[in-house]
Design a protein around this motif. Sequence first.
Motif, PDB file in Angstrom:
ATOM      1  N   TYR A  85     -15.130  23.325 -36.353  1.00  0.00           N
ATOM      2  CA  TYR A  85     -16.369  22.671 -36.751  1.00  0.00           C
ATOM      3  C   TYR A  85     -16.113  21.455 -37.647  1.00  0.00           C
ATOM      4  CZ  TYR A  85     -15.641  25.783 -40.803  1.00  0.00           C
ATOM      5  OH  TYR A  85     -15.106  26.451 -41.866  1.00  0.00           O
ATOM      6  N   LEU A  86     -14.857  21.217 -38.028  1.00  0.00           N
ATOM      7  CA  LEU A  86     -14.528  20.100 -38.914  1.00  0.00           C
ATOM      8  C   LEU A  86     -14.358  18.802 -38.129  1.00  0.00           C
ATOM      9  CD1 LEU A  86     -11.840  21.523 -41.387  1.00  0.00           C
ATOM     10  CD2 LEU A  86     -14.283  21.262 -41.776  1.00  0.00           C
ATOM     11  N   SER A  87     -14.608  17.693 -38.787  1.00  0.00           N
ATOM     12  CA  SER A  87     -14.180  16.405 -38.263  1.00  0.00           C
ATOM     13  C   SER A  87     -12.702  16.242 -38.573  1.00  0.00           C
ATOM     14  CB  SER A  87     -14.977  15.272 -38.916  1.00  0.00           C
ATOM     15  OG  SER A  87     -14.667  15.199 -40.306  1.00  0.00           O
ATOM     16  N   VAL A  88     -12.045  15.296 -37.921  1.00  0.00           N
ATOM     17  CA  VAL A  88     -10.624  15.083 -38.164  1.00  0.00           C
ATOM     18  C   VAL A  88     -10.370  14.669 -39.613  1.00  0.00           C
ATOM     19  CG1 VAL A  88      -8.615  13.674 -37.562  1.00  0.00           C
ATOM     20  CG2 VAL A  88     -10.112  14.546 -35.760  1.00  0.00           C
ATOM     21  N   ASP A  89     -11.251  13.827 -40.153  1.00  0.00           N
ATOM     22  CA  ASP A  89     -11.058  13.373 -41.538  1.00  0.00           C
ATOM     23  C   ASP A  89     -11.145  14.534 -42.519  1.00  0.00           C
ATOM     24  OD1 ASP A  89     -10.703  10.782 -40.715  1.00  0.00           O
ATOM     25  OD2 ASP A  89     -12.820  10.235 -40.955  1.00  0.00           O
ATOM     26  N   ARG A  90     -12.145  15.421 -42.321  1.00  0.00           N
ATOM     27  CA  ARG A  90     -12.255  16.588 -43.203  1.00  0.00           C
ATOM     28  C   ARG A  90     -11.083  17.528 -42.995  1.00  0.00           C
ATOM     29  NH1 ARG A  90     -17.484  19.804 -42.736  1.00  0.00           N
ATOM     30  NH2 ARG A  90     -16.356  21.009 -44.326  1.00  0.00           N
ATOM     31  N   CYS A  91     -10.591  17.604 -41.753  1.00  0.00           N
ATOM     32  CA  CYS A  91      -9.419  18.434 -41.467  1.00  0.00           C
ATOM     33  C   CYS A  91      -8.216  17.942 -42.265  1.00  0.00           C
ATOM     34  CB  CYS A  91      -9.116  18.411 -39.969  1.00  0.00           C
ATOM     35  SG  CYS A  91      -7.567  19.234 -39.502  1.00  0.00           S
ATOM     36  N   VAL A  92      -7.980  16.634 -42.258  1.00  0.00           N
ATOM     37  CA  VAL A  92      -6.838  16.071 -42.969  1.00  0.00           C
ATOM     38  C   VAL A  92      -6.968  16.326 -44.468  1.00  0.00           C
ATOM     39  CG1 VAL A  92      -5.620  13.937 -43.549  1.00  0.00           C
ATOM     40  CG2 VAL A  92      -6.411  14.344 -41.203  1.00  0.00           C
ATOM     41  N   GLU A  93      -8.197  16.228 -45.010  1.00  0.00           N
ATOM     42  CA  GLU A  93      -8.412  16.528 -46.424  1.00  0.00           C
ATOM     43  C   GLU A  93      -7.987  17.956 -46.743  1.00  0.00           C
ATOM     44  OE1 GLU A  93     -12.402  15.825 -47.566  1.00  0.00           O
ATOM     45  OE2 GLU A  93     -12.409  13.739 -46.926  1.00  0.00           O
ATOM     46  N   CYS A  94      -8.402  18.882 -45.882  1.00  0.00           N
ATOM     47  CA  CYS A  94      -8.069  20.296 -46.108  1.00  0.00           C
ATOM     48  C   CYS A  94      -6.562  20.517 -46.011  1.00  0.00           C
ATOM     49  CB  CYS A  94      -8.807  21.173 -45.092  1.00  0.00           C
ATOM     50  SG  CYS A  94      -8.581  22.947 -45.353  1.00  0.00           S
ATOM     51  N   ILE A  95      -5.916  19.915 -45.006  1.00  0.00           N
ATOM     52  CA  ILE A  95      -4.471  20.070 -44.842  1.00  0.00           C
ATOM     53  C   ILE A  95      -3.730  19.492 -46.044  1.00  0.00           C
ATOM     54  CG2 ILE A  95      -2.474  19.392 -43.446  1.00  0.00           C
ATOM     55  CD1 ILE A  95      -4.260  21.572 -42.206  1.00  0.00           C
ATOM     56  N   ASN A  96      -4.236  18.377 -46.587  1.00  0.00           N
ATOM     57  CA  ASN A  96      -3.614  17.796 -47.788  1.00  0.00           C
ATOM     58  C   ASN A  96      -3.616  18.796 -48.944  1.00  0.00           C
ATOM     59  OD1 ASN A  96      -2.941  15.324 -46.689  1.00  0.00           O
ATOM     60  ND2 ASN A  96      -4.877  14.365 -47.238  1.00  0.00           N
ATOM     61  N   ILE A  97      -4.748  19.486 -49.102  1.00  0.00           N
ATOM     62  CA  ILE A  97      -4.831  20.503 -50.160  1.00  0.00           C
ATOM     63  C   ILE A  97      -3.861  21.646 -49.876  1.00  0.00           C
ATOM     64  CG2 ILE A  97      -6.348  22.175 -51.272  1.00  0.00           C
ATOM     65  CD1 ILE A  97      -8.681  20.281 -50.655  1.00  0.00           C
ATOM     66  N   GLY A  98      -3.808  22.065 -48.595  1.00  0.00           N
ATOM     67  CA  GLY A  98      -2.878  23.130 -48.229  1.00  0.00           C
ATOM     68  C   GLY A  98      -1.439  22.742 -48.484  1.00  0.00           C
ATOM     69  N   VAL A  99      -1.059  21.511 -48.104  1.00  0.00           N
ATOM     70  CA  VAL A  99       0.314  21.049 -48.315  1.00  0.00           C
ATOM     71  C   VAL A  99       0.618  20.965 -49.813  1.00  0.00           C
ATOM     72  CG1 VAL A  99       1.866  19.076 -48.063  1.00  0.00           C
ATOM     73  CG2 VAL A  99       0.476  19.838 -46.121  1.00  0.00           C
ATOM     74  N   PHE A 100      -0.370  20.483 -50.600  1.00  0.00           N
ATOM     75  CA  PHE A 100      -0.183  20.412 -52.060  1.00  0.00           C
ATOM     76  C   PHE A 100       0.193  21.779 -52.620  1.00  0.00           C
ATOM     77  CE2 PHE A 100      -1.973  21.063 -56.285  1.00  0.00           C
ATOM     78  CZ  PHE A 100      -1.400  20.023 -57.005  1.00  0.00           C
ATOM     79  N   ASN A 101      -0.461  22.826 -52.138  1.00  0.00           N
ATOM     80  CA  ASN A 101      -0.203  24.175 -52.646  1.00  0.00           C
ATOM     81  C   ASN A 101       1.055  24.791 -52.057  1.00  0.00           C
ATOM     82  OD1 ASN A 101      -2.529  25.483 -54.419  1.00  0.00           O
ATOM     83  ND2 ASN A 101      -3.427  23.950 -53.079  1.00  0.00           N
ATOM     84  N   ILE A 102       1.324  24.508 -50.780  1.00  0.00           N
ATOM     85  CA  ILE A 102       2.485  25.148 -50.147  1.00  0.00           C
ATOM     86  C   ILE A 102       3.791  24.579 -50.693  1.00  0.00           C
ATOM     87  CG2 ILE A 102       3.001  23.676 -48.124  1.00  0.00           C
ATOM     88  CD1 ILE A 102       2.878  26.236 -46.421  1.00  0.00           C
ATOM     89  N   LEU A 103       3.733  23.333 -51.220  1.00  0.00           N
ATOM     90  CA  LEU A 103       4.933  22.740 -51.809  1.00  0.00           C
ATOM     91  C   LEU A 103       5.305  23.391 -53.136  1.00  0.00           C
ATOM     92  CD1 LEU A 103       4.457  18.938 -51.024  1.00  0.00           C
ATOM     93  CD2 LEU A 103       5.990  20.568 -49.929  1.00  0.00           C
ATOM     94  N   LYS A 104       4.407  24.225 -53.663  1.00  0.00           N
ATOM     95  CA  LYS A 104       4.745  24.975 -54.866  1.00  0.00           C
ATOM     96  C   LYS A 104       5.772  26.069 -54.584  1.00  0.00           C
ATOM     97  CE  LYS A 104       0.138  24.337 -56.926  1.00  0.00           C
ATOM     98  NZ  LYS A 104      -1.095  25.037 -57.350  1.00  0.00           N
ATOM     99  N   CYS A 105       6.013  26.337 -53.310  1.00  0.00           N
ATOM    100  CA  CYS A 105       7.002  27.356 -52.933  1.00  0.00           C
ATOM    101  C   CYS A 105       8.403  26.794 -53.158  1.00  0.00           C
ATOM    102  CB  CYS A 105       6.828  27.754 -51.471  1.00  0.00           C
ATOM    103  SG  CYS A 105       8.006  28.986 -50.914  1.00  0.00           S
ATOM    104  N   THR A 106       9.023  27.180 -54.255  1.00  0.00           N
ATOM    105  CA  THR A 106      10.356  26.679 -54.598  1.00  0.00           C
ATOM    106  C   THR A 106      11.412  27.774 -54.564  1.00  0.00           C
ATOM    107  OG1 THR A 106       9.903  27.031 -56.952  1.00  0.00           O
ATOM    108  CG2 THR A 106       9.415  24.842 -56.041  1.00  0.00           C
ATOM    109  N   VAL A 107      10.990  29.012 -54.274  1.00  0.00           N
ATOM    110  CA  VAL A 107      11.945  30.123 -54.321  1.00  0.00           C
ATOM    111  C   VAL A 107      12.226  30.714 -52.947  1.00  0.00           C
ATOM    112  CG1 VAL A 107      11.334  30.750 -56.663  1.00  0.00           C
ATOM    113  CG2 VAL A 107      10.058  31.759 -54.775  1.00  0.00           C
TER     114      VAL A 107
END
Length: 630
Positions: A85-107
């Motif tokens: 149901y998302l537009s591509v732009d809103r999708c990219v916004e969400c993925i950016n947030i996901g990537v921001f959090n997944i990069l916290k995985c350092t272990v």
Amino acid sequence: MAALVVLAVLLLTETAISQSDTHANYPNIPNHCRGSLPTSDFIKNRNSTLDDLRMQLVSKRVLYARAQNLSGGNLVFAQAQCRNYLSVDRCVECINIGVFNILKCTVGDSAYVFLDDCSVRYEAFADFYNNPNVNEEPDGVTGFSICGNLSASQPLSNYSQIVDDFLSDIRDATPKTSNLYVANIRRIANENATVYAVAQCAENINQTICQACMNIAYNKLKECLPSTEGKYFDNACFAKYSETPLFSDNQTIDITNILKGVHSSKVAMIVGVIGGLVLLFLIFVLCLFRLRKTSKKTEQEDLNRTLNYNYKDLQLATNNFSEENILGKGGFGEVFKAIIDDKNVVAVKKLQVQDVRAKEDFVNEVKLISNVHHRNLLRLLGWSIEGSDLLLVLEYMANGSLDQFLWGAKRGTLDWNQRYEIILGIAKGLAHLHNEFHVKIIHRDIKSSNILLSDDFKAKIADFGLARFQPEEETHVNTKFVGTLGYAAPEYALRGVLSEKVDTYSFGIVILEIISGRRSTDINSDRPSMEYLLEHAWKLYEKKLHIKFIDETLNLNEYQQERVMKITEIALLCTQSPASNRPTMSEVVLMLQNDRSLGERQLTRPTFMQNQDRRIHIASSMKNNGVSNV
């Protein structure tokens, strides 16, 4: 746009701080990490792969992307998926947030993050988007649910029933759609409420896996009722219901026709099940009648279940059993390489016939391995009996036996990951023989030369000539000793007490050989007091120096060293005396797979059998049991 991203990140951060708040607006699992500590090269590959995901979403204007980077052997597989149901732009916004959090995985070198509108995942060890069977964690659990903290107004039973039926329809319809996605609404008139529901399976999985995940999602969301909101997150699927609009009304998916097909198929299935039960009952009665009229099958009839090869064909395929075709020799015969039909490479085992016992051993081996099928057990392809010659046709293992890689010509060519997979494969094969076959089978001769390796270095247990059935009601049987000294458990070698724990002991010795790269019976001058391998391993363990036991040809990082030391402890646990202190092979598999410690188990000094002890005690045992040769 940037302000929206910052706001979303702040909300996520706030959610992550409040670990006890299960009703937060965002799922409280931003960083699920696992695996080994990532290297700098791996992190570089991971970051470029995640960038590639976002580039695909933007350039291709899609809501799903996958990417990989295999540079320098640092494998990274990743995927990103947004709700439809998302537009591509809103999708990219969400993925950016996901990537921001997944990069916290350092272990860890594998991680995933779930958000309401999207998910991001990367793995270092599995091509999960081309192989949907690895969508789950090793322990099989990734899913979790979150329930809202507001309940519907009265009557609650009516609300719960309507939403339950709605969720049931969503569950049934989602796997049947072309894109495994459903968005729909259900109006509740007497509540003056509208319930929105959305469900989506990962794009890389099939309908069967989607249905299995949706069944779990439905059961979890049902537990949220009468709450007005519930969410379920998993690597394989996502589902959510809420009275808050999730999508616009023109984005709903009509599932009426889909549900008609589902409901009609359920009726047909019920009718089919009833008919099938009746048919099975009739077949059972017929079989029972036939069994009463049929005598017991002969051994030859049992052998006919496998392919009976022509002796002359096998003689030709092995170049008349020539020396240059010999793959190996043992106490029970020789193994030859053979080419059948000018293309199929097989191994032919030729038993040395000395007396009637040899034929009994042959029949025993054929009976056993013709009915045992497991990826870590060598497969029997056929057999031949002609005169005094007894032949078995077996899978051909291009890499030969394990011992050649530990102290033979190929020493030092196996890395730790390959050795670990071999250890785990042997354990799984033995667990199948002991617990997963219709009778308990004890191999009795587990050793490195009886472990064969396939093209991709998967372990296959071979040589069932000494295997024995153990009656289900007995904990052990008493028998004369046959096997290989150095691998045999003390209670079996000295007193003839045979149980499945005899294989456990031998497996422990093989682990020590794999880790050290040394033969169990070698006496090397660099060992104190000229001790054998087991005693040497135990003394190093007592001194907390078992890191010195590791094969010098292995180049291990700190994480791998710690893992090898744990597996050394598992090996010592397998060699405990008495036999009751040893784990079952099923327990060993769990310890190896889940990297478990020994728990409350305490290691005690194993029983060591020195060379002179073997001569004295075995001679005594042979005399008492009337054994002519070992």
